[in-house]
Design a protein around this motif. Structure first.
Motif, PDB file in Angstrom:
ATOM      1  N   SER A   1       9.902 -13.979  -6.962  1.00  0.00           N
ATOM      2  CA  SER A   1       9.072 -15.173  -6.844  1.00  0.00           C
ATOM      3  C   SER A   1       9.719 -16.225  -5.961  1.00  0.00           C
ATOM      4  O   SER A   1       9.096 -17.208  -5.611  1.00  0.00           O
ATOM      5  CB  SER A   1       8.803 -15.753  -8.237  1.00  0.00           C
ATOM      6  N   ARG A   2      10.976 -16.026  -5.619  1.00  0.00           N
ATOM      7  CA  ARG A   2      11.677 -16.936  -4.710  1.00  0.00           C
ATOM      8  C   ARG A   2      12.014 -16.194  -3.427  1.00  0.00           C
ATOM      9  O   ARG A   2      12.136 -14.975  -3.423  1.00  0.00           O
ATOM     10  CB  ARG A   2      12.963 -17.457  -5.363  1.00  0.00           C
ATOM     11  N   PRO A   3      12.182 -16.941  -2.329  1.00  0.00           N
ATOM     12  CA  PRO A   3      12.524 -16.264  -1.076  1.00  0.00           C
ATOM     13  C   PRO A   3      13.801 -15.463  -1.205  1.00  0.00           C
ATOM     14  O   PRO A   3      14.719 -15.835  -1.931  1.00  0.00           O
ATOM     15  CB  PRO A   3      12.702 -17.437  -0.093  1.00  0.00           C
TER      16      PRO A   3
ATOM     17  N   SER B   1      10.754 -10.323   1.266  1.00  0.00           N
ATOM     18  CA  SER B   1      10.328 -10.992   0.041  1.00  0.00           C
ATOM     19  C   SER B   1       8.858 -10.666  -0.187  1.00  0.00           C
ATOM     20  O   SER B   1       8.017 -10.939   0.669  1.00  0.00           O
ATOM     21  CB  SER B   1      10.504 -12.510   0.176  1.00  0.00           C
TER      22      SER B   1
ATOM     23  N   ALA C   1       1.741 -17.704  -2.511  1.00  0.00           N
ATOM     24  CA  ALA C   1       3.101 -18.151  -2.808  1.00  0.00           C
ATOM     25  C   ALA C   1       3.972 -18.094  -1.564  1.00  0.00           C
ATOM     26  O   ALA C   1       4.767 -19.011  -1.298  1.00  0.00           O
ATOM     27  CB  ALA C   1       3.700 -17.285  -3.913  1.00  0.00           C
TER      28      ALA C   1
ATOM     29  N   ARG D   1       3.191 -20.930   0.940  1.00  0.00           N
ATOM     30  CA  ARG D   1       3.718 -22.218   0.472  1.00  0.00           C
ATOM     31  C   ARG D   1       5.233 -22.268   0.585  1.00  0.00           C
ATOM     32  O   ARG D   1       5.814 -23.322   0.848  1.00  0.00           O
ATOM     33  CB  ARG D   1       3.262 -22.459  -0.962  1.00  0.00           C
ATOM     34  N   GLN D   2       5.901 -21.134   0.365  1.00  0.00           N
ATOM     35  CA  GLN D   2       7.345 -21.101   0.529  1.00  0.00           C
ATOM     36  C   GLN D   2       7.730 -21.348   1.987  1.00  0.00           C
ATOM     37  O   GLN D   2       8.703 -22.060   2.273  1.00  0.00           O
ATOM     38  CB  GLN D   2       7.896 -19.760   0.047  1.00  0.00           C
TER      39      GLN D   2
ATOM     40  N   GLN E   1       7.493 -24.897   2.739  1.00  0.00           N
ATOM     41  CA  GLN E   1       8.600 -25.665   2.169  1.00  0.00           C
ATOM     42  C   GLN E   1       9.935 -25.405   2.867  1.00  0.00           C
ATOM     43  O   GLN E   1      10.962 -25.917   2.459  1.00  0.00           O
ATOM     44  CB  GLN E   1       8.716 -25.342   0.676  1.00  0.00           C
TER      45      GLN E   1
ATOM     46  N   ALA F   1      11.249 -22.162   3.755  1.00  0.00           N
ATOM     47  CA  ALA F   1      11.895 -20.854   3.581  1.00  0.00           C
ATOM     48  C   ALA F   1      12.042 -20.175   4.941  1.00  0.00           C
ATOM     49  O   ALA F   1      11.135 -20.223   5.768  1.00  0.00           O
ATOM     50  CB  ALA F   1      11.074 -19.983   2.637  1.00  0.00           C
TER      51      ALA F   1
END
Length: 260
Positions: A23-25, A63, A69, A72-73, A76, A78
């Protein structure tokens, strides 16, 4: 359904995201090519990335998550170099935010959505206008990508609405954070049915396709791929490899329609 069973379903959906789809880069090492890709591409892109590394010596860090998601990453900050979405909406979102190189964008793959059930109890269902999916669910729930944000869930809702089946299932949803998380709920027998891409169904031996949604019942399922701003030469090279004849076999093996 009991509170305990509801909690178990929610927990498994969360586990699917945590285990199968970061769920995170990803944290890339120096020199890696960093790719953000829709969860449904995992099997095909893992194979393509391994082939690319073997041929070039360049490592590829990927990823996987819902397209929403990932977009949006990137927004932000990523550090992705390549972005592959499972729909046009979230690629358009990235484009509107000035996050991608528009000239590099193209649709590379097509897909279909299917109804799946645990393999040991699967029976065919004719999916057509007026079919009552809610009746088949009974007291069970329908595993589906979150309809407001996950492309597979959005396509599924659109199709169910057009076929007149939405009202019968909208109160019986087990919404998941990615299509692979929805698939896992069916694979483990926690839901009797789920709606996923046909390529996801092909990747899990514990589920079987019981019906295919008519392609005219929803927006065409297309996967646009693009360079992220300032991707550099490594990103450009890997995107070209993703569109090459060498990559075609991996896509076709998973059931994608290759568009390039």
């Amino acid at each position: 359904m009991s509170i305990l069973r509801r909690s178990l379903i929610a927990g498994l959906a969360a586990l699917a995201v945590a285990v199968a789809i970061p769920s995170r880069p990803v944290v890339a090492q120096s020199g890696d090519v960093v790719v953000f890709a829709a969860a449904s591409l995992k099997n095909a892109l893992d194979e393509i990335a391994a082939d690319y590394t073997k041929k070039t010596g360049k490592k590829v860090a990927i990823s996987y998550a819902a397209s929403s998601a990932l977009a949006r990453q990137i927004e932000q900050g990523a550090p992705a170099q390549v972005f592959v979405s499972a729909d046009q909406k979230w690629m358009d979102y990235a484009a509107a935010k000035g996050l991608i190189e528009p000239a590099s964008r193209s649709d590379i793959l097509g897909n279909r959505i299917v109804l799946v059930a645990p393999k040991d109890v699967a029976k065919p269902i004719e999916i057509k206008a007026g079919f009552d999916l809610g009746k088949f669910l009974g007291n069970g729930r329908l595993a589906i990508g979150a309809v407001a944000s996950v492309p597979a869930g959005t396509y599924a809702k659109e199709s169910l609405e057009k076929l007149g089946a939405w009202d019968g299932v909208k109160g019986k949803l087990a919404e998941a954070e990615s299509v692979r998380a929805a698939l896992l709920l069916v694979s483990r027998g926690e839901t009797p049915y789920g709606i996923v891409y046909q390529t996801d169904a092909a990747a899990d031996p514990n589920v079987a396709v019981v019906g295919t949604f008519p392609p005219e019942s929803h927006t065409p399922i297309l996967y646009p791929a693009t360079l992220v701003k300032d991707a550099g030469a490594d990103g450009t090279a890997f995107l070209a490899f993703m569109r090459s004849a060498a990559a075609r076999k991996a896509y076709e093996k998973q059931g994608f329609t290759v568009l390039y």
